[in-house]
Design an enzyme around this catalytic site. Structure first.
Site, PDB file in Angstrom:
ATOM      1  N   PHE A   1       3.843   5.658  -0.459  1.00 51.80           N
ATOM      2  CA  PHE A   1       4.707   4.570   0.048  1.00 51.80           C
ATOM      3  C   PHE A   1       5.316   3.489  -0.960  1.00 51.80           C
ATOM      4  O   PHE A   1       5.101   2.428  -0.694  1.00 51.80           O
ATOM      5  CB  PHE A   1       3.937   3.867   0.982  1.00 51.80           C
ATOM      6  CG  PHE A   1       3.646   4.632   2.248  1.00 51.80           C
ATOM      7  CD1 PHE A   1       4.390   5.235   3.214  1.00 51.80           C
ATOM      8  CD2 PHE A   1       2.100   4.913   2.463  1.00 51.80           C
ATOM      9  CE1 PHE A   1       4.167   6.251   4.044  1.00 51.80           C
ATOM     10  CE2 PHE A   1       1.843   5.815   3.542  1.00 51.80           C
ATOM     11  CZ  PHE A   1       2.662   6.400   4.367  1.00 51.80           C
ATOM     12  N   ARG A   2       5.343   3.915  -2.294  1.00 56.11           N
ATOM     13  CA  ARG A   2       5.723   3.166  -3.439  1.00 56.11           C
ATOM     14  C   ARG A   2       4.741   2.007  -3.725  1.00 56.11           C
ATOM     15  O   ARG A   2       5.165   1.158  -4.192  1.00 56.11           O
ATOM     16  CB  ARG A   2       7.063   2.746  -3.361  1.00 56.11           C
ATOM     17  CG  ARG A   2       8.207   3.790  -2.643  1.00 56.11           C
ATOM     18  CD  ARG A   2       9.428   3.983  -3.665  1.00 56.11           C
ATOM     19  NE  ARG A   2      10.037   5.070  -3.206  1.00 56.11           N
ATOM     20  CZ  ARG A   2      10.027   6.262  -3.996  1.00 56.11           C
ATOM     21  NH1 ARG A   2       9.570   6.095  -5.138  1.00 56.11           N
ATOM     22  NH2 ARG A   2      10.546   7.340  -3.613  1.00 56.11           N
ATOM     23  N   LEU A   3       3.406   2.162  -3.168  1.00 55.95           N
ATOM     24  CA  LEU A   3       2.544   1.257  -3.703  1.00 55.95           C
ATOM     25  C   LEU A   3       1.783   1.431  -4.749  1.00 55.95           C
ATOM     26  O   LEU A   3       0.699   1.570  -4.957  1.00 55.95           O
ATOM     27  CB  LEU A   3       1.437   0.781  -2.529  1.00 55.95           C
ATOM     28  CG  LEU A   3       2.403   0.741  -1.113  1.00 55.95           C
ATOM     29  CD1 LEU A   3       1.158   0.585   0.130  1.00 55.95           C
ATOM     30  CD2 LEU A   3       3.031  -0.579  -1.062  1.00 55.95           C
TER      31      LEU A   3
END
Ligand code: FMN
Length: 213
Positions: free
Chosen positions: A189-191
Site C-alpha cells: 500500500f505504498r507504506l
C-alpha cells in the site's frame, strides 16, 4: 505460534528490519550482494545524474566498478557529457533500483577523480576490445556513420596489435563521495520504509533519519 517456537531474529543485513542498520556501507554491500543473485543482469548498474554549472541536470546509466568507505567508482570518457559536467561541477547523484527486490539506494555528494594507478589497474583488467573501444569512441560527440566508428576501431586495433593497450588519457574513473545515502524498500500500500544516512563531510559520523515514504 507456540511458546516454544524459536524467536526469529531480525536481520537487517538480509532484508529483515533494515531500518535498524547503524551505518550505510554494510547494508549497501548486503543489498548489492543479494541483488547480484536476483537481478537478471547488471546489479551494479546505477543511474548517474550530473549537472551543468547552470544547474540543468543529465542522467544516464553507468556500471559501478567498485565501492568502499571512500565512495562509489565508475569509469568513463572524460570528454563525454558527464565527463565535462563533472570537470566543471564535481558533484553527482546516483540511484540503484533493484526491481527484483523492490529496493532503491540513492546517494549524492562531491565527486573526485580516481588515482591514475587505480584507473590503470581497472583499464588493464578490461577485455581487449573494450580497451580498443575506449580509444576509438569519442563518447557523446556526433558520429557521421557506423562505418566511421568501425574504421577507428580497425585503426586502433592495428596500432595496438602487439603488447598491452595503454589507457587513453581521455578515459578514467570518478569516485562519488556520498554525504547522503538513502535506502528504500517497498512495502504494501505504498507504506514504504526509508532511512537516510547523512554526514556533514567525508570522514564524519553518519546520522540516521527515518523518512516518510
Ligand atoms: C546498463 C548500462 C551501463 C552503462 N555503463 C556505462 C559506464 O560504466 N560508463 C559509461 O561511460 N557509459 C556507460 N553506459 C552508457 C551511458 O548510459 C551513456 O550512454 C554514455 O556514457 C554517454 O553519456 P553522456 O553523454 O551523458 O556522457 C551504460 C549504459 C547502460 C544502459
Amino acid at each position: 505460534m507456540s511458546d516454544t517456537a524459536p524467536i526469529e531474529q531480525p536481520n537487517w543485513l538480509t532484508g529483515g528490519d533494515f531500518t535498524a542498520a547503524g551505518e550505510p556501507w554494510r547494508l549497501f554491500a548486503a543489498w548489492l550482494e543479494e541483488a547480484s543473485r536476483t537481478e537478471p543482469n547488471d546489479a551494479n548498474a546505477m543511474a548517474l545524474a550530473t549537472a551543468e554549472p547552470g544547474g540543468l541536470p543529465s542522467v544516464r546509466m553507468v556500471l559501478m566498478k567498485g565501492f568502499d568507505e571512500r565512495g562509489v567508482v565508475f569509469y568513463t570518457n572524460l570528454e563525454s557529457r558527464k565527463g565535462r559536467e563533472l570537470g566543471t561541477n564535481p558533484q553527482a547523484a546516483l540511484n540503484f533500483h533493484w526491481k527484483s527486490l523492490a529496493r532503491q539506494v540513492r546517494m549524492r555528494g562531491p565527486v573526485e577523480p580516481v588515482a591514475e594507478g587505480e584507473a590503470d589497474a581497472y583499464f588493464a583488467s578490461r577485455a581487449r576490445l573494450s580497451q580498443i573501444g575506449a580509444w576509438a569512441s569519442k563518447q557523446s560527440a556526433p558520429l557521421d556513420s557506423r562505418l566511421a566508428f568501425e574504421k577507428a576501431i580497425a585503426l586502433y586495433t592495428a596500432r595496438y596489435a602487439i603488447g598491452a593497450v595503454p589507457r587513453p588519457p581521455h578515459w578514467s574513473g570518478f569516485r562519488i563521495v556520498p554525504l547522503e545515502i538513502e535506502f528504500w524498500h517497498d512495502r504494501a500500500f505504498r507504506l514504504h520504509d526509508r532511512i537516510e544516512f547523512a554526514r556533514a563531510a567525508p570522514g564524519e559520523a553518519w546520522r540516521k533519519t527515518r523518512l516518510y515514504p
